[in-house]
Design a protein around this motif. Structure first.
Motif, PDB file in Angstrom:
ATOM      1  N   ILE A 166       0.794  -1.228   0.050  1.00  0.00           N
ATOM      2  CA  ILE A 166      -0.085  -0.043  -0.073  1.00  0.00           C
ATOM      3  C   ILE A 166       0.936   1.197   0.014  1.00  0.00           C
ATOM      4  O   ILE A 166       0.690   1.983  -0.693  1.00  0.00           O
ATOM      5  CB  ILE A 166      -1.017   0.096   1.038  1.00  0.00           C
ATOM      6  CG1 ILE A 166      -1.775  -1.069   1.000  1.00  0.00           C
ATOM      7  CG2 ILE A 166      -1.622   1.340   1.371  1.00  0.00           C
ATOM      8  CD1 ILE A 166      -2.802  -1.446   2.448  1.00  0.00           C
ATOM      9  N   ALA A 167       1.971   1.292   0.687  1.00  0.00           N
ATOM     10  CA  ALA A 167       2.877   2.375   0.864  1.00  0.00           C
ATOM     11  C   ALA A 167       3.429   2.680  -0.353  1.00  0.00           C
ATOM     12  O   ALA A 167       3.537   3.839  -1.053  1.00  0.00           O
ATOM     13  CB  ALA A 167       3.932   2.005   2.109  1.00  0.00           C
ATOM     14  N   ILE A 168       4.211   1.697  -1.139  1.00  0.00           N
ATOM     15  CA  ILE A 168       4.695   1.682  -2.503  1.00  0.00           C
ATOM     16  C   ILE A 168       3.949   2.486  -3.451  1.00  0.00           C
ATOM     17  O   ILE A 168       4.274   3.178  -4.220  1.00  0.00           O
ATOM     18  CB  ILE A 168       5.394   0.440  -2.845  1.00  0.00           C
ATOM     19  CG1 ILE A 168       6.577   0.003  -1.685  1.00  0.00           C
ATOM     20  CG2 ILE A 168       5.954   0.494  -4.015  1.00  0.00           C
ATOM     21  CD1 ILE A 168       7.127  -1.427  -1.864  1.00  0.00           C
ATOM     22  N   TYR A 169       2.829   1.550  -3.449  1.00  0.00           N
ATOM     23  CA  TYR A 169       1.613   2.074  -4.518  1.00  0.00           C
ATOM     24  C   TYR A 169       1.265   3.358  -4.308  1.00  0.00           C
ATOM     25  O   TYR A 169       1.122   4.247  -5.115  1.00  0.00           O
ATOM     26  CB  TYR A 169       0.355   1.084  -4.235  1.00  0.00           C
ATOM     27  CG  TYR A 169      -0.836   1.513  -5.413  1.00  0.00           C
ATOM     28  CD1 TYR A 169      -0.660   1.200  -6.666  1.00  0.00           C
ATOM     29  CD2 TYR A 169      -1.783   2.294  -5.172  1.00  0.00           C
ATOM     30  CE1 TYR A 169      -1.614   1.325  -7.525  1.00  0.00           C
ATOM     31  CE2 TYR A 169      -2.779   2.907  -6.015  1.00  0.00           C
ATOM     32  CZ  TYR A 169      -2.891   2.351  -7.189  1.00  0.00           C
ATOM     33  OH  TYR A 169      -3.737   2.536  -7.838  1.00  0.00           O
ATOM     34  N   THR A 170       1.001   3.806  -3.164  1.00  0.00           N
ATOM     35  CA  THR A 170       0.583   5.441  -2.853  1.00  0.00           C
ATOM     36  C   THR A 170       1.805   6.367  -3.140  1.00  0.00           C
ATOM     37  O   THR A 170       1.596   7.340  -3.711  1.00  0.00           O
ATOM     38  CB  THR A 170       0.162   5.438  -1.269  1.00  0.00           C
ATOM     39  OG1 THR A 170      -0.639   4.522  -0.887  1.00  0.00           O
ATOM     40  CG2 THR A 170      -0.351   6.918  -1.004  1.00  0.00           C
ATOM     41  N   PHE A 171       2.934   6.062  -2.949  1.00  0.00           N
ATOM     42  CA  PHE A 171       4.108   6.522  -3.272  1.00  0.00           C
ATOM     43  C   PHE A 171       4.254   7.046  -4.739  1.00  0.00           C
ATOM     44  O   PHE A 171       4.640   7.924  -5.079  1.00  0.00           O
ATOM     45  CB  PHE A 171       5.295   5.971  -2.483  1.00  0.00           C
ATOM     46  CG  PHE A 171       6.709   6.941  -2.719  1.00  0.00           C
ATOM     47  CD1 PHE A 171       7.001   7.872  -1.722  1.00  0.00           C
ATOM     48  CD2 PHE A 171       7.436   6.598  -3.876  1.00  0.00           C
ATOM     49  CE1 PHE A 171       8.159   8.809  -2.087  1.00  0.00           C
ATOM     50  CE2 PHE A 171       8.504   7.323  -3.934  1.00  0.00           C
ATOM     51  CZ  PHE A 171       8.879   8.388  -3.235  1.00  0.00           C
ATOM     52  N   LEU A 172       4.111   5.909  -5.474  1.00  0.00           N
ATOM     53  CA  LEU A 172       4.408   5.997  -6.910  1.00  0.00           C
ATOM     54  C   LEU A 172       3.352   6.791  -7.566  1.00  0.00           C
ATOM     55  O   LEU A 172       3.488   7.549  -8.657  1.00  0.00           O
ATOM     56  CB  LEU A 172       4.261   4.416  -7.436  1.00  0.00           C
ATOM     57  CG  LEU A 172       5.534   3.528  -7.066  1.00  0.00           C
ATOM     58  CD1 LEU A 172       5.410   2.037  -7.880  1.00  0.00           C
ATOM     59  CD2 LEU A 172       6.756   4.354  -7.609  1.00  0.00           C
TER      60      LEU A 172
END
Length: 240
Positions: free
Chosen positions: A76-82
């Motif tokens: 979730i964190a990586i997706y939101t960051f990207l």
């Protein structure tokens, strides 16, 4: 002229984006971790912990549940960051999140299988003070295959959410410019001070809303870190 279909004929999509898949994965592994905790009822009832298939099952559920929550949170964190910071145009397809969640599930299936096959004497899972978990004889496996993973992933999530906080708050300005003679993009990061007061009311309301969203987003990794802290404290007696 377009006429919307009747309510009874509209299709309801429970999962609409990749973030929904990751969130469902997070809920599933939370359930697995909770199920492992509920199994403590048996030890309370019989006033002691005994080895066997039930003990092994609890150890497996507690391990894959904790690691699964960590991996899903990081997805979730990586997706939101990207999407927000890097502004990636992620394809709106279900195969990407299904592949990622599938790889996470495969890893978590292999984690206890490989650990049990390599470490057979004494058994890999067994009584561990208050419940069943990785046997006390395998302290390095406890740290490397659970504590090390979840704390590394927690640190990674915080590292991703902190710049997102300042982007949503308006302090961090991220601009992308097309490179001359290339299909790539050049990223330019600048810092902007936010002053209270001034400006029209609509702009002020937008800033307040962005700041509120940013705080809520930053609250998640902080809350998760507190959970890991409490979880680690509860396991410290097992490590000792």
């Amino acid at each position: 002229m377009y006429h919307p279909p009747p309510i009874g004929h509209r299709r309801f999509h429970f999962v609409r984006s990749a973030l929904d898949y990751f969130f469902l994965s997070l809920l599933f592994w939370d359930f697995i971790l909770a199920l492992g905790a509920v199994m403590n009822i048996r030890w309370v009832y019989q006033a002691g912990i005994t080895t066997g298939s039930f003990c092994t099952a609890q150890g497996v559920l507690k391990q894959i549940g904790a690691v699964g929550v960590a991996f899903s949170s990081t997805a979730i964190a990586i997706y939101t960051f990207l999407v927000i910071f890097a502004r990636w145009q992620i394809p709106n397809t279900r195969w990407l999140p299904l592949t990622i969640t599938g790889l996470i599930t495969l890893f978590l299936i292999l984690l206890p299988i490989i650990g049990s096959r390599i470490n057979t004497d004494p058994p890999y899972y067994g009584p561990s003070t208050y419940w069943c978990w990785i046997s006390p004889n395998y302290g390095s496996e406890r740290v490397g295959l659970e504590y090390g993973l979840i704390w590394f992933i927690s640190a990674l999530s915080i590292a991703l959410y902190v710049p997102l906080f300042f982007v949503l708050r308006g302090n961090l300005q991220v601009d992308y410019q097309q490179r001359v003679g290339s299909s790539g993009r050049k990223m330019k990061i600048s810092w902007k001070s936010i002053r209270s007061g001034g400006g029209d009311s609509q702009q002020g309301d937008d800033k307040k809303e962005s700041t509120t969203i940013a705080k809520q987003m930053l609250a998640y990794p902080i809350a998760y870190s507190k959970f890991l802290e409490l979880y680690s404290i509860s396991e410290d007696s097992n490590l000792s």
